[in-house]
Design a protein around this motif. Structure first.
Motif, PDB file in Angstrom:
ATOM      1  N   UNK A   1      28.648   5.052  17.306  1.00 17.97           N
ATOM      2  CA  UNK A   1      27.394   5.368  16.619  1.00 17.97           C
ATOM      3  C   UNK A   1      26.728   6.600  17.220  1.00 17.97           C
ATOM      4  N   UNK A   2      26.653   6.657  18.534  1.00 19.14           N
ATOM      5  CA  UNK A   2      26.025   7.810  19.200  1.00 19.14           C
ATOM      6  C   UNK A   2      26.812   9.090  18.949  1.00 19.14           C
ATOM      7  N   UNK A   3      28.133   8.995  19.008  1.00 19.11           N
ATOM      8  CA  UNK A   3      28.959  10.175  18.754  1.00 19.11           C
ATOM      9  C   UNK A   3      28.786  10.672  17.316  1.00 19.11           C
ATOM     10  N   UNK A   4      28.616   9.757  16.373  1.00 20.49           N
ATOM     11  CA  UNK A   4      28.388  10.154  14.981  1.00 20.49           C
ATOM     12  C   UNK A   4      27.087  10.941  14.812  1.00 20.49           C
ATOM     13  N   UNK A   5      26.114  10.662  15.636  1.00 19.95           N
ATOM     14  CA  UNK A   5      24.806  11.311  15.502  1.00 19.95           C
ATOM     15  C   UNK A   5      24.759  12.709  16.115  1.00 19.95           C
ATOM     16  N   UNK A   6      25.745  13.051  16.919  1.00 18.00           N
ATOM     17  CA  UNK A   6      25.794  14.370  17.551  1.00 18.00           C
ATOM     18  C   UNK A   6      26.802  15.212  16.765  1.00 18.00           C
ATOM     19  N   UNK A   7      26.356  16.303  16.138  1.00 12.39           N
ATOM     20  CA  UNK A   7      27.266  17.082  15.283  1.00 12.39           C
ATOM     21  C   UNK A   7      28.584  17.477  15.954  1.00 12.39           C
ATOM     22  N   UNK A   8      28.545  17.867  17.190  1.00 13.59           N
ATOM     23  CA  UNK A   8      29.750  18.327  17.882  1.00 13.59           C
ATOM     24  C   UNK A   8      30.751  17.192  18.115  1.00 13.59           C
ATOM     25  N   UNK A   9      30.274  15.959  18.212  1.00 10.56           N
ATOM     26  CA  UNK A   9      31.160  14.829  18.518  1.00 10.56           C
ATOM     27  C   UNK A   9      31.336  13.877  17.331  1.00 10.56           C
ATOM     28  N   UNK A  10      30.829  14.264  16.164  1.00 11.38           N
ATOM     29  CA  UNK A  10      30.864  13.372  14.998  1.00 11.38           C
ATOM     30  C   UNK A  10      32.287  13.000  14.588  1.00 11.38           C
ATOM     31  N   UNK A  11      33.211  13.921  14.705  1.00 12.66           N
ATOM     32  CA  UNK A  11      34.599  13.626  14.326  1.00 12.66           C
ATOM     33  C   UNK A  11      35.189  12.538  15.224  1.00 12.66           C
ATOM     34  N   UNK A  12      34.980  12.672  16.513  1.00 12.45           N
ATOM     35  CA  UNK A  12      35.455  11.646  17.451  1.00 12.45           C
ATOM     36  C   UNK A  12      34.774  10.313  17.146  1.00 12.45           C
ATOM     37  N   UNK A  13      33.485  10.344  16.825  1.00 17.12           N
ATOM     38  CA  UNK A  13      32.778   9.122  16.461  1.00 17.12           C
ATOM     39  C   UNK A  13      33.389   8.456  15.241  1.00 17.12           C
ATOM     40  N   UNK A  14      33.745   9.262  14.232  1.00  7.19           N
ATOM     41  CA  UNK A  14      34.357   8.710  13.016  1.00  7.19           C
ATOM     42  C   UNK A  14      35.734   8.123  13.313  1.00  7.19           C
ATOM     43  N   UNK A  15      36.469   8.767  14.201  1.00 11.99           N
ATOM     44  CA  UNK A  15      37.807   8.265  14.566  1.00 11.99           C
ATOM     45  C   UNK A  15      37.691   6.934  15.310  1.00 11.99           C
ATOM     46  N   UNK A  16      36.752   6.825  16.213  1.00 11.11           N
ATOM     47  CA  UNK A  16      36.549   5.572  16.959  1.00 11.11           C
ATOM     48  C   UNK A  16      36.001   4.488  16.031  1.00 11.11           C
ATOM     49  N   UNK A  17      35.112   4.876  15.127  1.00  5.87           N
ATOM     50  CA  UNK A  17      34.454   3.942  14.216  1.00  5.87           C
ATOM     51  C   UNK A  17      35.456   3.262  13.275  1.00  5.87           C
ATOM     52  N   UNK A  18      36.451   4.034  12.821  1.00  6.68           N
ATOM     53  CA  UNK A  18      37.337   3.550  11.765  1.00  6.68           C
ATOM     54  C   UNK A  18      38.060   2.242  12.081  1.00  6.68           C
ATOM     55  N   UNK A  19      38.775   2.101  13.200  1.00  3.51           N
ATOM     56  CA  UNK A  19      39.476   0.823  13.414  1.00  3.51           C
ATOM     57  C   UNK A  19      38.521  -0.362  13.573  1.00  3.51           C
ATOM     58  N   UNK A  20      37.333  -0.096  14.085  1.00  8.01           N
ATOM     59  CA  UNK A  20      36.367  -1.189  14.254  1.00  8.01           C
ATOM     60  C   UNK A  20      35.894  -1.686  12.900  1.00  8.01           C
ATOM     61  N   UNK A  21      35.483  -0.749  12.022  1.00 10.27           N
ATOM     62  CA  UNK A  21      34.958  -1.172  10.725  1.00 10.27           C
ATOM     63  C   UNK A  21      36.072  -1.695   9.814  1.00 10.27           C
ATOM     64  N   UNK A  22      37.273  -1.152   9.944  1.00 13.43           N
ATOM     65  CA  UNK A  22      38.394  -1.669   9.155  1.00 13.43           C
ATOM     66  C   UNK A  22      38.688  -3.112   9.552  1.00 13.43           C
TER      67      UNK A  22
END
Length: 150
Positions: free
Chosen positions: A81-102
Motif C-alpha cells: 500500500x505504501x509503495x503504491x502511494x509513492x510514484x517512484x515505487x508504485x510499480x513495485x507496490x503493484x507487483x507485491x500487491x498482485x499475489x496478495x489480492x489474487x
C-alpha cells in the motif's frame, strides 16, 4: 501482436490524461484497501468477527492463529500500500500487491464468501490495470520476443 505494436499502443494509452488519472485513482483506492487490514494484522487483532461456523470465519480464525505468518501478511499489505502511494515505487507496490489480492479473490470464491464477491475481483482488475499501466517498466521481465544469446 508483436512487442513493437504493444509498445506503440502502450505509449498512446500513457498519453491519455483520463487514463493517467484513473491509474492514480486505482493506486490510492488499492492502498486504502490494504492499509486498515494490514494494520489489524500487524497489531495481532482478528480481521473479522465472522463466526467460525462460516467457512470464511473458520479460515480467518485459523489464519489469525498462525502467528508470525498473519503478521507477515499484514506487513506485506502495508508495504504494498505504501509503495503504491509513492510514484517512484508504485510499480513495485503493484507487483507485491498482485499475489496478495489474487489469493484473497480466489479464497473469496473458494469459501463462498459473499461479502467480497464484488470487491475482491474489482481489486484484482484494478491491480492488473496498474500492472498494464507500468508495462514499459516491467516488459523486460516478461517472456515476449526474447532473443537467445549463444
Amino acid at each position: 501482436m508483436n512487442t513493437s505494436t504493444l509498445d506503440r499502443l502502450h505509449f498512446q494509452v500513457k498519453q491519455n490524461r483520463w487514463l493517467r488519472d484513473f491509474a492514480l485513482f486505482n493506486r490510492i483506492v488499492l492502498a486504502m484497501g490494504f492499509l486498515p487490514s494490514g494494520y489489524v494484522k500487524i497489531i495481532g487483532e482478528r480481521f473479522t468477527d465472522l463466526s467460525v461456523c462460516h467457512p470464511m470465519g473458520h479460515y480467518l480464525e485459523a489464519f489469525h492463529r498462525t502467528g508470525f505468518y498473519y503478521t507477515f501478511v499484514g506487513v506485506m499489505q502495508i508495504t504494498a500500500a505504501c509503495l503504491l502511494l509513492i510514484p517512484r515505487t508504485a510499480t513495485l507496490g503493484a507487483i507485491i500487491y498482485f499475489p496478495i489480492i489474487l489469493n484473497i479473490c480466489i479464497l473469496t470464491f473458494a469459501v463462498r464468501f459473499v461479502g467480497s464477491w464484488i470487491t475482491a475481483p474489482l481489486m484484482v482488475l484494478a491491480n492488473l490495470y496498474l500492472l498494464c499501466w507500468d508495462y514499459d517498466k516491467i516488459k523486460f521481465i516478461l517472456p515476449f520476443n526474447k532473443q537467445t544469446i549463444y
